[in-house]
Design an enzyme around this catalytic site. Structure first.
Site, PDB file in Angstrom:
ATOM      1  N   LYS A  52      56.288  22.932  32.279  1.00 22.05           N
ATOM      2  CA  LYS A  52      56.334  24.069  33.194  1.00 22.05           C
ATOM      3  C   LYS A  52      57.195  25.226  32.681  1.00 22.05           C
ATOM      4  O   LYS A  52      56.994  26.381  33.084  1.00 22.05           O
ATOM      5  CB  LYS A  52      56.860  23.615  34.555  1.00 22.05           C
ATOM      6  CG  LYS A  52      55.912  22.713  35.334  1.00 22.05           C
ATOM      7  CD  LYS A  52      54.739  23.481  35.904  1.00 22.05           C
ATOM      8  CE  LYS A  52      53.949  22.634  36.889  1.00 22.05           C
ATOM      9  NZ  LYS A  52      52.881  23.383  37.546  1.00 22.05           N
ATOM     10  N   SER A 307      52.735  15.117  30.430  1.00 15.97           N
ATOM     11  CA  SER A 307      53.143  16.411  30.976  1.00 15.97           C
ATOM     12  C   SER A 307      54.585  16.485  31.446  1.00 15.97           C
ATOM     13  O   SER A 307      55.124  17.578  31.610  1.00 15.97           O
ATOM     14  CB  SER A 307      52.215  16.804  32.133  1.00 15.97           C
ATOM     15  OG  SER A 307      52.252  15.823  33.150  1.00 15.97           O
TER      16      SER A 307
END
Length: 413
Positions: A52, A307
């Protein structure tokens, strides 16, 4: 007009002010298991332990370059908040981060640390929708810049730098790439990049079974809001795929999106932790988890995007429990036990040598002569459970398996 791949390359070069490319590692354990060449792109090893930061930094750097230092606002209970906080500190920008009141203290503290003195954290709303509305209203009142976690072209462009890095590191296009999906920022960015740079690479997407917003949108032909979402995979449990991401992802077929059961994700997390020493959050394990669902991948070069690794180890007992339930090694029963001397002993004598009682609780007397007992059984092999049930049936014990009964399990377990 500059093509997408070229702009992603520029974004990737700018990221080097923050961190080096995350590792792309061939995993021998998974490669041997599937007879394939399995590579892991380790986004759990960024400074904020998730991808992110890439999108947050990219969006912020463009705004700072054109407008100067601004006031940035976001709503997030996790990785997006930490990425925004880190980028605010880097640019010396003011940030206000709205988080639900129910956010774990660990996530609040980490966001505060990453932001230093650059960010203010506002806790508001019991549910994320309330938090989001408060953040957007605050941004309007303060004339601040609201940064969406996935519905923003510069966020999407930044997330796509994952793909630029891995192609450079691998030196060739993989046969298959498996991408986790939440709101769609990462998946749409990678899909667009691969279409330009490696059109021969097959793509598969992995969503949590309790939040298949991309598959639902592909089936409907447009984004739809799921009526309910299982929030266990908190980094990817999104009720509605982003509008901008769906513009790119709409060209895929529903059967290219794989649903990962939450309990199986727990097994995958434990496997990676115990065998490889890799700490993944539930969303970070999504791509690895669906390797079982890809069919025959023997001989193929496969890249899985890991992720994120922001896992709170206070959740480890729950993860272990759910993994055992998925593997058939732990089950819960409501047992109808006769109210007479020796009834409990009769039941205990039916247990096998590897069966262990992990929970025993009288619930109530359902009749004058019988009582209901909540009992949890752990064992070493799933076939032991079937054998136990056969013995219970033969002896006439009444019972109900509530292991996968969501309502009763929530009430009693």
């Amino acid at each position: 007009m500059e093509n997408f791949a070229a702009s992603v390359r520029q974004a990737e070069l700018a990221l080097r002010d923050l961190f080096e490319p995350t590792p792309l590692q061939k995993n021998d354990h998974l490669s041997a298991k599937y007879g394939a060449e399995i590579w892991l792109k380790r986004e759990d090893l960024t400074p904020v332990r998730s991808y992110k930061l890439r999108g947050a930094f990219n969006a912020m750097r463009k705004i700072v370059a054109t407008r100067g230092t601004g006031h940035f606002v976001c709503a997030s209970a996790g990785n997006h908040a930490q990425g925004i906080a880190y980028a605010c500190r880097h640019f010396g920008a003011q940030g206000t981060i709205f988080m639900p009141v129910t956010t774990p203290r660990q996530k609040i503290d980490k966001t505060r640390i990453f932001g230093g003195g650059a960010v203010e954290i506002v806790l508001t709303g019991d549910y994320f929708d309330q938090t989001l509305a408060a953040a957007q209203e605050f941004a309007r009142q303060q004339d601040a810049i609201f940064l969406s976690p996935f519905d923003d072209p510069d966020i999407i462009e930044g997330q796509a730098t994952v793909g630029h890095e891995l192609l450079e590191q691998l030196g060739t296009a993989p046969d298959l790439m498996v991408i986790p999906v939440g709101g769609g920022g990462l998946s749409s960015g990678l899909a667009r990049l691969m279409a330009e740079r490696a059109p021969g690479t097959e793509l598969r997407f992995s969503e949590p079974e309790g939040g298949t917003s991309l598959r639902a949108a592909l089936q409907a032909g447009e984004p739809v809001t799921l009526p309910t979402v299982d929030n266990f995979v908190d980094g990817a449990a999104v009720a509605r795929i982003g509008a901008l991401p769906f513009q790119e992802l709409s060209r895929f077929a529903p059967d290219q999106v794989l649903a990962a059961p939450e309990d199986r994700i727990c097994r995958t997390m434990l496997d990676m932790l115990n065998v490889e020493g890799i700490v993944l959050e539930p969303a970070g394990a999504l791509a690895i988890d669906v390797l079982d669902d890809l069919g025959d991948i023997r001989g193929k070069r496969v890249v899985c995007i890991c992720s994120g690794g922001n896992f709170d180890f206070e959740r480890l007992p729950e993860v272990k429990e759910r993994a055992q339930r998925f593997a058939g090694l732990k089950r819960y029963f409501v047992l109808r036990l006769p109210q007479r001397p020796g009834a409990l002993r009769d039941f205990l004598e039916l247990l096998g040598p590897d069966d262990d009682i992990s929970r025993f609780e009288y619930l109530k007397k359902s009749a004058r002569n019988f009582g209901s007992v909540l009992i949890g059984i752990e064992t070493s092999r799933p076939e032991n459970m079937a054998a136990l049930c056969d013995r219970l049936d033969a002896k006439g014990f009444g019972y109900r398996d509530i292991t996968h009964d969501q309502i009763l399990a929530e009430l009693l377990i």
